[in-house]
Design a protein around this motif. Structure first.
Motif, PDB file in Angstrom:
ATOM      1  N   GLY A 130       0.783  -1.227   0.000  1.00  0.00           N
ATOM      2  CA  GLY A 130       0.000   0.000   0.000  1.00  0.00           C
ATOM      3  C   GLY A 130       0.813   1.274   0.000  1.00  0.00           C
ATOM      4  O   GLY A 130       0.249   2.371   0.126  1.00  0.00           O
ATOM      5  N   VAL A 131       2.134   1.157  -0.133  1.00  0.00           N
ATOM      6  CA  VAL A 131       2.976   2.351  -0.193  1.00  0.00           C
ATOM      7  C   VAL A 131       2.640   3.141  -1.455  1.00  0.00           C
ATOM      8  O   VAL A 131       2.531   2.566  -2.544  1.00  0.00           O
ATOM      9  N   THR A 132       2.452   4.444  -1.304  1.00  0.00           N
ATOM     10  CA  THR A 132       2.069   5.292  -2.433  1.00  0.00           C
ATOM     11  C   THR A 132       3.190   6.219  -2.881  1.00  0.00           C
ATOM     12  O   THR A 132       3.116   6.795  -3.969  1.00  0.00           O
ATOM     13  N   ARG A 133       4.201   6.382  -2.041  1.00  0.00           N
ATOM     14  CA  ARG A 133       5.192   7.426  -2.298  1.00  0.00           C
ATOM     15  C   ARG A 133       6.587   6.934  -1.907  1.00  0.00           C
ATOM     16  O   ARG A 133       6.779   6.429  -0.798  1.00  0.00           O
ATOM     17  N   VAL A 134       7.539   7.082  -2.806  1.00  0.00           N
ATOM     18  CA  VAL A 134       8.934   6.728  -2.532  1.00  0.00           C
ATOM     19  C   VAL A 134       9.764   8.001  -2.541  1.00  0.00           C
ATOM     20  O   VAL A 134       9.654   8.827  -3.460  1.00  0.00           O
ATOM     21  N   SER A 135      10.575   8.170  -1.496  1.00  0.00           N
ATOM     22  CA  SER A 135      11.470   9.317  -1.397  1.00  0.00           C
ATOM     23  C   SER A 135      12.903   8.805  -1.434  1.00  0.00           C
ATOM     24  O   SER A 135      13.315   8.037  -0.560  1.00  0.00           O
ATOM     25  N   MET A 136      13.639   9.213  -2.454  1.00  0.00           N
ATOM     26  CA  MET A 136      14.978   8.672  -2.661  1.00  0.00           C
ATOM     27  C   MET A 136      16.045   9.734  -2.369  1.00  0.00           C
ATOM     28  O   MET A 136      15.997  10.845  -2.904  1.00  0.00           O
ATOM     29  N   GLY A 137      16.997   9.379  -1.509  1.00  0.00           N
ATOM     30  CA  GLY A 137      18.054  10.291  -1.111  1.00  0.00           C
ATOM     31  C   GLY A 137      19.183  10.334  -2.119  1.00  0.00           C
ATOM     32  O   GLY A 137      20.163   9.597  -1.999  1.00  0.00           O
ATOM     33  N   VAL A 138      19.062  11.211  -3.106  1.00  0.00           N
ATOM     34  CA  VAL A 138      20.074  11.334  -4.153  1.00  0.00           C
ATOM     35  C   VAL A 138      21.250  12.178  -3.664  1.00  0.00           C
ATOM     36  O   VAL A 138      22.413  11.828  -3.845  1.00  0.00           O
ATOM     37  N   GLN A 139      20.937  13.350  -3.092  1.00  0.00           N
ATOM     38  CA  GLN A 139      21.891  14.349  -2.574  1.00  0.00           C
ATOM     39  C   GLN A 139      22.659  15.061  -3.682  1.00  0.00           C
ATOM     40  O   GLN A 139      22.706  16.269  -3.722  1.00  0.00           O
ATOM     41  N   SER A 140      23.302  14.317  -4.586  1.00  0.00           N
ATOM     42  CA  SER A 140      24.026  14.947  -5.695  1.00  0.00           C
ATOM     43  C   SER A 140      24.239  13.928  -6.804  1.00  0.00           C
ATOM     44  O   SER A 140      24.218  12.718  -6.562  1.00  0.00           O
ATOM     45  N   PHE A 141      24.434  14.442  -8.020  1.00  0.00           N
ATOM     46  CA  PHE A 141      24.796  13.589  -9.156  1.00  0.00           C
ATOM     47  C   PHE A 141      26.299  13.654  -9.437  1.00  0.00           C
ATOM     48  O   PHE A 141      26.775  13.020 -10.367  1.00  0.00           O
ATOM     49  N   GLN A 142      27.026  14.434  -8.614  1.00  0.00           N
ATOM     50  CA  GLN A 142      28.457  14.613  -8.823  1.00  0.00           C
ATOM     51  C   GLN A 142      29.225  13.565  -8.007  1.00  0.00           C
ATOM     52  O   GLN A 142      29.139  13.561  -6.780  1.00  0.00           O
ATOM     53  N   PRO A 143      29.975  12.669  -8.652  1.00  0.00           N
ATOM     54  CA  PRO A 143      30.678  11.602  -7.920  1.00  0.00           C
ATOM     55  C   PRO A 143      31.587  12.130  -6.817  1.00  0.00           C
ATOM     56  O   PRO A 143      31.638  11.554  -5.720  1.00  0.00           O
ATOM     57  N   GLU A 144      32.284  13.228  -7.062  1.00  0.00           N
ATOM     58  CA  GLU A 144      33.205  13.753  -6.061  1.00  0.00           C
ATOM     59  C   GLU A 144      32.457  14.246  -4.825  1.00  0.00           C
ATOM     60  O   GLU A 144      32.908  14.056  -3.696  1.00  0.00           O
ATOM     61  N   LEU A 145      31.298  14.866  -5.039  1.00  0.00           N
ATOM     62  CA  LEU A 145      30.517  15.366  -3.911  1.00  0.00           C
ATOM     63  C   LEU A 145      29.869  14.226  -3.139  1.00  0.00           C
ATOM     64  O   LEU A 145      29.777  14.266  -1.902  1.00  0.00           O
ATOM     65  N   LEU A 146      29.408  13.213  -3.837  1.00  0.00           N
ATOM     66  CA  LEU A 146      28.860  12.041  -3.155  1.00  0.00           C
ATOM     67  C   LEU A 146      29.914  11.409  -2.264  1.00  0.00           C
ATOM     68  O   LEU A 146      29.645  11.024  -1.117  1.00  0.00           O
ATOM     69  N   ASP A 147      31.109  11.317  -2.778  1.00  0.00           N
ATOM     70  CA  ASP A 147      32.205  10.744  -2.007  1.00  0.00           C
ATOM     71  C   ASP A 147      32.529  11.609  -0.791  1.00  0.00           C
ATOM     72  O   ASP A 147      32.774  11.102   0.307  1.00  0.00           O
ATOM     73  N   ALA A 148      32.497  12.933  -0.973  1.00  0.00           N
ATOM     74  CA  ALA A 148      32.804  13.842   0.129  1.00  0.00           C
ATOM     75  C   ALA A 148      31.755  13.765   1.235  1.00  0.00           C
ATOM     76  O   ALA A 148      32.056  14.006   2.406  1.00  0.00           O
ATOM     77  N   LEU A 149      30.509  13.415   0.869  1.00  0.00           N
ATOM     78  CA  LEU A 149      29.437  13.289   1.857  1.00  0.00           C
ATOM     79  C   LEU A 149      29.430  11.920   2.535  1.00  0.00           C
ATOM     80  O   LEU A 149      28.684  11.706   3.492  1.00  0.00           O
ATOM     81  N   GLY A 150      30.220  11.012   2.015  1.00  0.00           N
ATOM     82  CA  GLY A 150      30.214   9.662   2.561  1.00  0.00           C
ATOM     83  C   GLY A 150      29.060   8.824   2.053  1.00  0.00           C
ATOM     84  O   GLY A 150      28.722   7.788   2.639  1.00  0.00           O
ATOM     85  N   ARG A 151      28.422   9.251   0.953  1.00  0.00           N
ATOM     86  CA  ARG A 151      27.326   8.479   0.378  1.00  0.00           C
ATOM     87  C   ARG A 151      27.877   7.247  -0.315  1.00  0.00           C
ATOM     88  O   ARG A 151      28.946   7.277  -0.931  1.00  0.00           O
ATOM     89  N   GLN A 152      27.120   6.151  -0.252  1.00  0.00           N
ATOM     90  CA  GLN A 152      27.605   4.876  -0.751  1.00  0.00           C
ATOM     91  C   GLN A 152      27.120   4.540  -2.155  1.00  0.00           C
ATOM     92  O   GLN A 152      27.506   3.522  -2.708  1.00  0.00           O
ATOM     93  N   HIS A 153      26.273   5.403  -2.747  1.00  0.00           N
ATOM     94  CA  HIS A 153      25.760   5.079  -4.081  1.00  0.00           C
ATOM     95  C   HIS A 153      26.527   5.849  -5.153  1.00  0.00           C
ATOM     96  O   HIS A 153      27.235   6.818  -4.870  1.00  0.00           O
ATOM     97  N   THR A 154      26.344   5.416  -6.387  1.00  0.00           N
ATOM     98  CA  THR A 154      26.980   6.055  -7.529  1.00  0.00           C
ATOM     99  C   THR A 154      25.931   6.765  -8.376  1.00  0.00           C
ATOM    100  O   THR A 154      24.717   6.549  -8.212  1.00  0.00           O
ATOM    101  N   ARG A 155      26.399   7.581  -9.301  1.00  0.00           N
ATOM    102  CA  ARG A 155      25.522   8.266 -10.231  1.00  0.00           C
ATOM    103  C   ARG A 155      24.686   7.264 -11.034  1.00  0.00           C
ATOM    104  O   ARG A 155      23.481   7.441 -11.237  1.00  0.00           O
ATOM    105  N   GLU A 156      25.335   6.199 -11.484  1.00  0.00           N
ATOM    106  CA  GLU A 156      24.638   5.178 -12.272  1.00  0.00           C
ATOM    107  C   GLU A 156      23.554   4.487 -11.453  1.00  0.00           C
ATOM    108  O   GLU A 156      22.481   4.147 -11.989  1.00  0.00           O
ATOM    109  N   GLN A 157      23.805   4.266 -10.161  1.00  0.00           N
ATOM    110  CA  GLN A 157      22.798   3.630  -9.311  1.00  0.00           C
ATOM    111  C   GLN A 157      21.565   4.512  -9.161  1.00  0.00           C
ATOM    112  O   GLN A 157      20.445   4.003  -9.030  1.00  0.00           O
ATOM    113  N   ILE A 158      21.761   5.833  -9.154  1.00  0.00           N
ATOM    114  CA  ILE A 158      20.618   6.749  -9.058  1.00  0.00           C
ATOM    115  C   ILE A 158      19.676   6.535 -10.239  1.00  0.00           C
ATOM    116  O   ILE A 158      18.458   6.380 -10.069  1.00  0.00           O
TER     117      ILE A 158
END
Length: 403
Positions: A130-158
């Motif tokens: 019954g979930v109606t809404r998904v909220s996805m934590g992208v934060q950035s599409f820039q690989p360097e910034l994702l790395d600086a934030l400690g995010r574990q996903h990649t641009r391609e995974q987004i």
């Protein structure tokens, strides 16, 4: 702005002065499990073991049984941590526990997911639950910034995750982005917004990076390795608002934008000081005349729930004046503003003369405007919404200190 305000008012229940049965009721479930802690994150989380996941589900079921559910639930929100850390079968079990307490089908059910946790199997379970809404934590599409934030996903995974969420057929999809990141340029941020918009989400949340205590970024700030720049942040805010308007998204809160029919009802209900039940370690609640939170520790929370205890942290009896104060502080962050009339009726003991003087001063300074009993922040006011909130809080201090 008038069109946006009308649409918002039509899409959600209006405030009841006496807490009638029609008043919205939300559930927030805090899933504390995460593979790693991002540098900016101050939410309670931990790496799970199989045994802890099982006991977490048992704890949610026990805690939900402790609540005196006053009416059907209108919105559900799962946050974390990363709810997507749970296996599909476990997600289904959690959904069954929550659904059993809703008293019907919630109008909105949001689940936060990290791009790296999105799988077809998880999405199928959530959709069927019954979930109606998904909220996805992208934060950035820039690989360097994702790395600086400690995010574990990649641009391609987004991109892959977004395509899977859309293919699963959820009614609404939100993307979270962050700006004023260390090393981020204005063109890079504008590029992130363009990239997000190009995917066609129904809702976008754009948050200015904040430095919370006990986070890795806070340590870097205290060491002088990163610096705050309020003027730069304000410029990014204004550029974002203009860019989002051009893309066809209506701003309804300082950091939130939506296409028609896709505002987040759960957040609106919270900002309007309706009631919600928080389940899980560190989850906050506001219902039954009280506001409080659960202890931010899985084992201690399990022990307390086992003893029939919840909402043990920062527990506060809510007076109408306290609710009016928070309704004004949080409501001013929304583009629709706040109608003071119902709050004057509900909280006649509040220091309204002092509040009116404060609002008049803010209006004279170009930070807000009034239309009858409705007060709204100007563009300039939204840039300093936190400072405006501090002024409103000071105006309520006499009643708060004697309550």
């Amino acid at each position: 702005m008038a069109t946006t305000t009308t649409a918002l008012q039509a899409s959600t229940d209006t405030l009841s002065s006496h807490g009638t049965a029609a008043e919205p009721l939300g559930i927030y479930v805090h899933v504390p499990f995460c593979a790693s802690t991002c540098d900016f994150c101050a939410f309670y989380q931990k790496q799970p073991t199989a045994d802890e996941v099982v006991r977490f589900l048992q704890g949610i079921e026990r805690e939900s049984a402790l609540v005196n559910w006053p009416r059907p639930v209108t919105s559900v929100f799962w946050g974390g941590g990363t709810p997507g850390m749970l296996a599909p079968r476990t997600l289904g079990e959690l959904a069954e526990i929550v659904r059993a307490r809703c008293g019907g089908t919630p109008a909105e059910w949001t689940v936060e997911l990290a791009p790296g946790s999105v799988t077809d199997a998880r999405l199928a379970v959530l959709r069927d639950a019954g979930v109606t809404r998904v909220s996805m934590g992208v934060q950035s599409f820039q690989p360097e910034l994702l790395d600086a934030l400690g995010r574990q996903h990649t641009r391609e995974q987004i991109y892959r995750a977004y395509d899977r969420v859309r293919a699963a057929g959820f009614r609404s999809v939100n993307l979270d982005l962050m700006f004023a990141l260390p090393g981020q340029t204005a063109p890079e941020w504008a590029g992130d917004v363009r990239e997000a918009v190009s995917l066609g989400p129904d809702h976008l949340s754009t948050y200015c990076l904040t430095f919370e205590e006990d986070t890795k970024l806070w340590v870097k700030l205290s060491q002088g390795r990163v610096k705050l720049d309020p003027e730069y942040e304000a410029a990014l805010y204004e550029a974002t608002w203009s860019q989002m308007a051009d893309a066809g998204y209506a701003q309804y809160e300082v950091s939130n934008f939506a296409r028609p029919g896709h505002v987040c009802r759960h957040n609106l209900n919270t900002w309007r000081m309706h009631e919600w039940v928080g389940l899980g370690p560190s989850a906050a609640s506001q219902h039954g005349g009280w506001r409080g939170g659960n202890v931010a520790d899985l084992e201690k929370w399990l022990d307390q729930v086992g003893r029939g205890e919840r909402m043990t942290e920062d527990r506060l009896m809510l007076t109408p004046a306290a609710l009016a104060e928070d309704a004004l502080i949080f409501g001013l962050r929304m583009n629709e503003g706040v109608d003071l009339s119902p709050w004057r009726l509900r909280a006649p003991e509040a220091p309204w003369s002092v509040v009116e003087d404060t609002l008049a001063t803010l209006a004279a300074g170009g930070l807000l405007v009034r239309t009858g009993s409705i007060v709204r922040l100007t563009t300039r006011g939204r840039l300093v919404a936190d400072a405006v909130g501090a002024e409103v809080m000071a105006a309520f201090e006499p009643i708060t200190e004697t309550a």
